[in-house]
Every structure is written in C-alpha cells, then in structure tokens.
Scaffold this active site. Sequence first.
Site, PDB file in Angstrom:
ATOM      1  N   ASN A   9      -6.093  -2.225  -5.537  1.00 59.81           N
ATOM      2  CA  ASN A   9      -6.325  -1.375  -4.190  1.00 59.81           C
ATOM      3  C   ASN A   9      -7.184  -0.167  -4.540  1.00 59.81           C
ATOM      4  OD1 ASN A   9      -6.137  -0.169  -1.731  1.00 59.81           O
ATOM      5  ND2 ASN A   9      -4.074   0.156  -1.690  1.00 59.81           N
ATOM      6  N   TRP A  10      -8.504  -0.406  -4.225  1.00 64.15           N
ATOM      7  CA  TRP A  10      -9.492   0.756  -4.449  1.00 64.15           C
ATOM      8  C   TRP A  10      -9.525   1.894  -3.670  1.00 64.15           C
ATOM      9  CZ3 TRP A  10     -14.783  -2.057  -6.367  1.00 64.15           C
ATOM     10  CH2 TRP A  10     -14.320  -2.978  -7.471  1.00 64.15           C
ATOM     11  N   LYS A  11      -8.886   1.583  -2.448  1.00 64.20           N
ATOM     12  CA  LYS A  11      -8.751   2.770  -1.678  1.00 64.20           C
ATOM     13  C   LYS A  11      -9.986   3.271  -1.128  1.00 64.20           C
ATOM     14  CE  LYS A  11      -3.905   3.500  -3.249  1.00 64.20           C
ATOM     15  NZ  LYS A  11      -2.749   4.264  -3.378  1.00 64.20           N
ATOM     16  N   HIS A  96       0.036  -0.851   4.384  1.00 65.40           N
ATOM     17  CA  HIS A  96       0.090   0.180   3.380  1.00 65.40           C
ATOM     18  C   HIS A  96       0.729   1.355   3.730  1.00 65.40           C
ATOM     19  CE1 HIS A  96      -0.789   2.612   0.161  1.00 65.40           C
ATOM     20  NE2 HIS A  96      -0.940   1.556  -0.856  1.00 65.40           N
ATOM     21  N   GLU A  98       0.407   4.489   3.182  1.00 63.11           N
ATOM     22  CA  GLU A  98      -1.067   5.433   3.379  1.00 63.11           C
ATOM     23  C   GLU A  98      -1.321   5.254   4.857  1.00 63.11           C
ATOM     24  OE1 GLU A  98      -3.463   4.987   0.035  1.00 63.11           O
ATOM     25  OE2 GLU A  98      -1.897   5.887  -1.140  1.00 63.11           O
ATOM     26  N   GLU A 168       6.394  -1.360  -2.479  1.00 64.05           N
ATOM     27  CA  GLU A 168       6.087  -0.325  -2.908  1.00 64.05           C
ATOM     28  C   GLU A 168       6.672   1.140  -2.640  1.00 64.05           C
ATOM     29  OE1 GLU A 168       1.417  -0.379  -3.837  1.00 64.05           O
ATOM     30  OE2 GLU A 168       1.570   0.011  -1.680  1.00 64.05           O
ATOM     31  N   GLY A 174       0.958   6.741  -6.432  1.00 64.36           N
ATOM     32  CA  GLY A 174      -0.114   7.883  -6.699  1.00 64.36           C
ATOM     33  C   GLY A 174       0.722   9.110  -7.558  1.00 64.36           C
ATOM     34  N   SER A 214       2.334   3.307  -9.222  1.00 60.27           N
ATOM     35  CA  SER A 214       1.715   3.853 -10.494  1.00 60.27           C
ATOM     36  C   SER A 214       2.032   2.788 -11.498  1.00 60.27           C
ATOM     37  CB  SER A 214       2.883   5.091 -10.741  1.00 60.27           C
ATOM     38  OG  SER A 214       2.602   6.014  -9.842  1.00 60.27           O
ATOM     39  N   GLY A 235      -3.212   0.821  -7.654  1.00 55.73           N
ATOM     40  CA  GLY A 235      -4.050   1.718  -7.081  1.00 55.73           C
ATOM     41  C   GLY A 235      -4.949   2.339  -8.102  1.00 55.73           C
ATOM     42  N   GLY A 236      -4.497   3.519  -8.640  1.00 52.19           N
ATOM     43  CA  GLY A 236      -5.257   4.300  -9.537  1.00 52.19           C
ATOM     44  C   GLY A 236      -5.718   3.648 -10.746  1.00 52.19           C
TER      45      GLY A 236
HETATM   46  P1  PGA Z   1      -1.015   3.584  -7.231  1.00 51.21           P
HETATM   47  O1  PGA Z   1      -1.064   2.983  -5.895  1.00 51.21           O
HETATM   48  O2  PGA Z   1      -1.007   2.621  -8.336  1.00 51.21           O
HETATM   49  O3  PGA Z   1      -2.068   4.796  -7.493  1.00 51.21           O
HETATM   50  O4  PGA Z   1       0.543   4.353  -7.445  1.00 51.21           O
HETATM   51  C1  PGA Z   1      -0.520   1.868  -5.562  1.00 51.21           C
HETATM   52  C2  PGA Z   1      -0.784   1.544  -4.092  1.00 51.21           C
HETATM   53  O5  PGA Z   1      -0.918   2.511  -3.235  1.00 51.21           O
HETATM   54  O6  PGA Z   1      -0.992   0.430  -3.840  1.00 51.21           O
END
Ligand code: PGA
Length: 263
Positions: A9-11, A96, A98, A168, A174, A214, A235-236
């Site tokens: 997930n590149w956001k 998600h 977010e 999640e 994050g 994470s 994500g990251g």
């Molecule tokens: P993260 O994000 O790996 O940076 O914790 C995961 C996500 O939001 O899907």
Amino acid sequence: MRALLIAGNWKMNPATVAAAAGLARAVKAGVGQETTVHIVVCPASVHLSLIDQILEGSPLGLGGQNMHWKTEGAYTGELSAAMLVDIGCTHVILGHSERRHGMGETDRMVNDKLMAALGVGLIPIVCLGETKDERLGDRTEAVLLTQLSGSLAGLEPEAMARVVLAYEPVWAIGTGLTASPEQAQAAHAFIRGWLAQQFGQATADHVVVQYGGSVKPDNALELLSCPDIDGALVGGASLKAADFLAITECGRQAARRKSGKTH
Ligand code: PGA
C-alpha cells in the site's frame, strides 16, 4: 492451502511519477515470473495507468487504495470501481484505518463499496482493526465484530469467498510497533471463527486474511508463518523495493513451511 497474498500500500507516495515508475520496475524485476505467493502493488490513483503499463507481462496484481460506491455521476474527486477495472486494477483496498479514522468512513460505506467492487469483479481488501485505546480497554474482539458484521453485511458465502480481509491494528500502522505473532494469530483466529459461524467452515477456510501494521523484512517470516495469517498488507516497507521483495521472499518461505516442505 490458501495462497499467501502480499500487497504493498504505497499510500500518498512516492511524490513523483518517475519515482513511482522506478519502484514498480524494481518490484517487477525482483518478482520475475514467481507465483508461489500472490503479490499486488497499490499505487496512488494518478499513477495507476502508467504502472499498469509497466507491470505488463508480470504476475503482479494492481490495486486501488479507495473507490466510491456509486457507478458514475457528480461525485467530485471520486473514482468508480469500473474505472479501476478499466485502468487495469485487480484489487482495491477498502476501509483502511486512515480512511475510517481520518476521513470518517463508516462500516456502511465500506459495505456499499464492497458490493460495488464485487459487482465489477475487483478483489476487495477490506481492512479491520482496533485502536490502541480499544485494545487497552479489552474491546478488540467487540470492535472486530462490529466492523466484520457491518462491513460484510448482506454477503452470500460465494461472494465472501472472493473477499480478502486485512487485520490491521491501528496502533501498529506506521508506528514501528507490530502485533506479536501471538496477538496477531489470536485476532486472525477470532476473525476466521466468525467467518465460519456466518458463512460456514468451507468459506472460512478459503478466505485470505492478511496482517498489516509495521510489517518489515525482519518480522514478516514469523507473522506469515502463523496458521491463520495468509499474507501482509505492507505500507512503509513497500516503498523500498528491496524491503518489499524481502517480505515477499518471507512469504515464499512461510508458504513452504505451511505446506510442510523444508526446502
Ligand atoms: P505500515 O502500514 O506497514 O506502514 O504500518 C500498513 C498499512 O497501513 O496498510
């Protein structure tokens, strides 16, 4: 056995078309024609078209990060499920945290989006998870129950079998804090138990439930080896090709462990 699904997930990253293209090319080169685990990248919507072209000839899937539930019309700034399919998407991330916590997305909206995604053949990745306060207040299972029953309302077992879930924990996204394999496995087993109750054991056994929060090369193998963890939403670490590829390699090793092969 369920095939593992690793999704990046590149956001709202990377900042430029050139950097997004470079990342996609590096992931494509690293994955080659390997299909032991299913791998999907989810770039920003403005980059989807180009990245679809870059990924041609590769087994990599392409996912959107969000969509609207309506099919077309006056919805400024939104994207429809059919637009995602038209541009080459196979998957879409829905609900998600977010978006749930940052943009006020409700279970009802997630459910409407889910129906729209399934209607055009997209594979939805529906995200669920508790906040830190909810975990500390011993409300993790209650929160998951509300999210599961609201987000997945009205699905028949056949449709449920086409949905991917991503557990999640919000406190792990994050933050560098990861759920321990025991915490994650317990939540996944709870989710699968609920699926079995609602949709029957055969469907529950079929549904892919990813872990996210994470996930990094150094914790992925342990998490992915848990019996009810069927992949990762990253994500990251998906923004560095080497790290993302290392996580996909952990997926291959975990798949071998789960199938009982030692090499
Ligand atoms: P993260 O994000 O790996 O940076 O914790 C995961 C996500 O939001 O899907």
